[in-house]
Design a protein around this motif. Structure first.
Motif, PDB file in Angstrom:
ATOM      1  N   GLU A   1       0.844  -1.189   0.000  1.00  0.00           N
ATOM      2  CA  GLU A   1       0.000   0.000   0.000  1.00  0.00           C
ATOM      3  C   GLU A   1       0.884   1.245   0.000  1.00  0.00           C
ATOM      4  O   GLU A   1       1.940   1.259   0.617  1.00  0.00           O
ATOM      5  CB  GLU A   1      -0.859  -0.029   1.278  1.00  0.00           C
ATOM      6  N   ARG A   2       0.439   2.280  -0.704  1.00  0.00           N
ATOM      7  CA  ARG A   2       1.292   3.468  -0.803  1.00  0.00           C
ATOM      8  C   ARG A   2       1.314   4.263   0.494  1.00  0.00           C
ATOM      9  O   ARG A   2       0.371   4.218   1.288  1.00  0.00           O
ATOM     10  CB  ARG A   2       0.850   4.353  -1.962  1.00  0.00           C
ATOM     11  N   LYS A   3       2.408   4.993   0.700  1.00  0.00           N
ATOM     12  CA  LYS A   3       2.543   5.849   1.876  1.00  0.00           C
ATOM     13  C   LYS A   3       1.672   7.087   1.667  1.00  0.00           C
ATOM     14  O   LYS A   3       1.688   7.671   0.591  1.00  0.00           O
ATOM     15  CB  LYS A   3       4.014   6.259   2.045  1.00  0.00           C
ATOM     16  N   LYS A   4       0.907   7.451   2.691  1.00  0.00           N
ATOM     17  CA  LYS A   4       0.021   8.620   2.584  1.00  0.00           C
ATOM     18  C   LYS A   4       0.720   9.857   3.161  1.00  0.00           C
ATOM     19  O   LYS A   4       1.527   9.725   4.087  1.00  0.00           O
ATOM     20  CB  LYS A   4      -1.284   8.391   3.356  1.00  0.00           C
ATOM     21  N   PRO A   5       0.405  11.043   2.642  1.00  0.00           N
ATOM     22  CA  PRO A   5       1.007  12.262   3.187  1.00  0.00           C
ATOM     23  C   PRO A   5       0.530  12.518   4.619  1.00  0.00           C
ATOM     24  O   PRO A   5      -0.609  12.197   4.969  1.00  0.00           O
ATOM     25  CB  PRO A   5       0.522  13.361   2.247  1.00  0.00           C
ATOM     26  N   GLY A   6       1.396  13.074   5.437  1.00  0.00           N
ATOM     27  CA  GLY A   6       1.028  13.379   6.825  1.00  0.00           C
ATOM     28  C   GLY A   6       1.088  12.178   7.741  1.00  0.00           C
ATOM     29  O   GLY A   6       0.590  12.217   8.867  1.00  0.00           O
ATOM     30  N   ARG A   7       1.654  11.081   7.263  1.00  0.00           N
ATOM     31  CA  ARG A   7       1.797   9.878   8.084  1.00  0.00           C
ATOM     32  C   ARG A   7       3.190   9.303   7.865  1.00  0.00           C
ATOM     33  O   ARG A   7       3.750   9.442   6.789  1.00  0.00           O
ATOM     34  CB  ARG A   7       0.783   8.809   7.646  1.00  0.00           C
ATOM     35  N   PRO A   8       3.731   8.607   8.897  1.00  0.00           N
ATOM     36  CA  PRO A   8       5.070   8.047   8.726  1.00  0.00           C
ATOM     37  C   PRO A   8       5.108   6.846   7.757  1.00  0.00           C
ATOM     38  O   PRO A   8       6.094   6.623   7.086  1.00  0.00           O
ATOM     39  CB  PRO A   8       5.483   7.613  10.123  1.00  0.00           C
ATOM     40  N   LYS A   9       4.001   6.045   7.713  1.00  0.00           N
ATOM     41  CA  LYS A   9       3.911   4.913   6.797  1.00  0.00           C
ATOM     42  C   LYS A   9       2.522   4.919   6.174  1.00  0.00           C
ATOM     43  O   LYS A   9       1.813   5.911   6.291  1.00  0.00           O
ATOM     44  CB  LYS A   9       4.167   3.605   7.560  1.00  0.00           C
ATOM     45  N   ALA A  10       2.119   3.815   5.538  1.00  0.00           N
ATOM     46  CA  ALA A  10       0.822   3.787   4.862  1.00  0.00           C
ATOM     47  C   ALA A  10      -0.341   3.988   5.831  1.00  0.00           C
ATOM     48  O   ALA A  10      -1.237   4.785   5.576  1.00  0.00           O
ATOM     49  CB  ALA A  10       0.655   2.469   4.121  1.00  0.00           C
ATOM     50  N   ARG A  11      -0.328   3.304   6.961  1.00  0.00           N
ATOM     51  CA  ARG A  11      -1.444   3.398   7.915  1.00  0.00           C
ATOM     52  C   ARG A  11      -1.032   3.898   9.282  1.00  0.00           C
ATOM     53  O   ARG A  11      -1.878   4.305  10.069  1.00  0.00           O
ATOM     54  CB  ARG A  11      -2.103   2.018   8.064  1.00  0.00           C
ATOM     55  N   ARG A  12       0.256   3.825   9.569  1.00  0.00           N
ATOM     56  CA  ARG A  12       0.765   4.233  10.879  1.00  0.00           C
ATOM     57  C   ARG A  12       0.535   5.716  11.090  1.00  0.00           C
ATOM     58  O   ARG A  12       0.807   6.524  10.214  1.00  0.00           O
ATOM     59  CB  ARG A  12       2.265   3.903  10.914  1.00  0.00           C
TER      60      ARG A  12
END
Length: 128
Positions: free
Chosen positions: A110-121
């Protein structure tokens, strides 16, 4: 039998294979199977569909492997070999499907999202 080609994918690994009648030699990116996958477990994974159909010594397989890590690559190769064996003899499909070798594993990173250290973290939360 002429040359039969098939494609297998897993995560970001892609295996393109060419199967001809022969003595059971598997060549990956111009290197031998045992040299490319030193781990006996990965060699076992690659040979699973051939062992199931007792065709280990029947075909020569030339492989072009790209992308991914060693586990993904070995599983992509397993899928490609299973697909090629079905192209050679359609009656084998049932046995291979029962063992789960015909199913493409759709799980991707899963791609890394902006404003987060990893995809869901999320970043650590503290009330104070």
């Amino acid at each position: 039998m002429e040359q039969i080609n098939a494609l297998g994918r897993r995560k970001s690994a892609v295996a393109r294979i060419f199967v001809t009648e022969g003595s059971g030699k598997i060549t990956i990116n111009k290197r031998d199977l045992t040299e490319y996958f030193p781990s006996s477990i990965l060699q076992f994974v690659v040979k699973q569909p051939l062992t199931l159909l007792e065709a280990t010594e029947k075909y020569d397989i030339k492989v072009n492997l790209q992308g991914g890590g060693f586990t993904g690559q070995s599983q992509a190769l397993r899928l490609a070999i299973a697909r090629a064996l079905v192209k050679i003899n359609a009656d084998d499909k049932k046995a291979l499907r029962a063992e789960g070798f015909m199913t493409r594993d759709p799980r991707e990173v899963e791609r890394k999202k902006p404003g987060r250290p990893k995809a869901r973290r999320r970043f650590q939360f503290s009330k104070r």
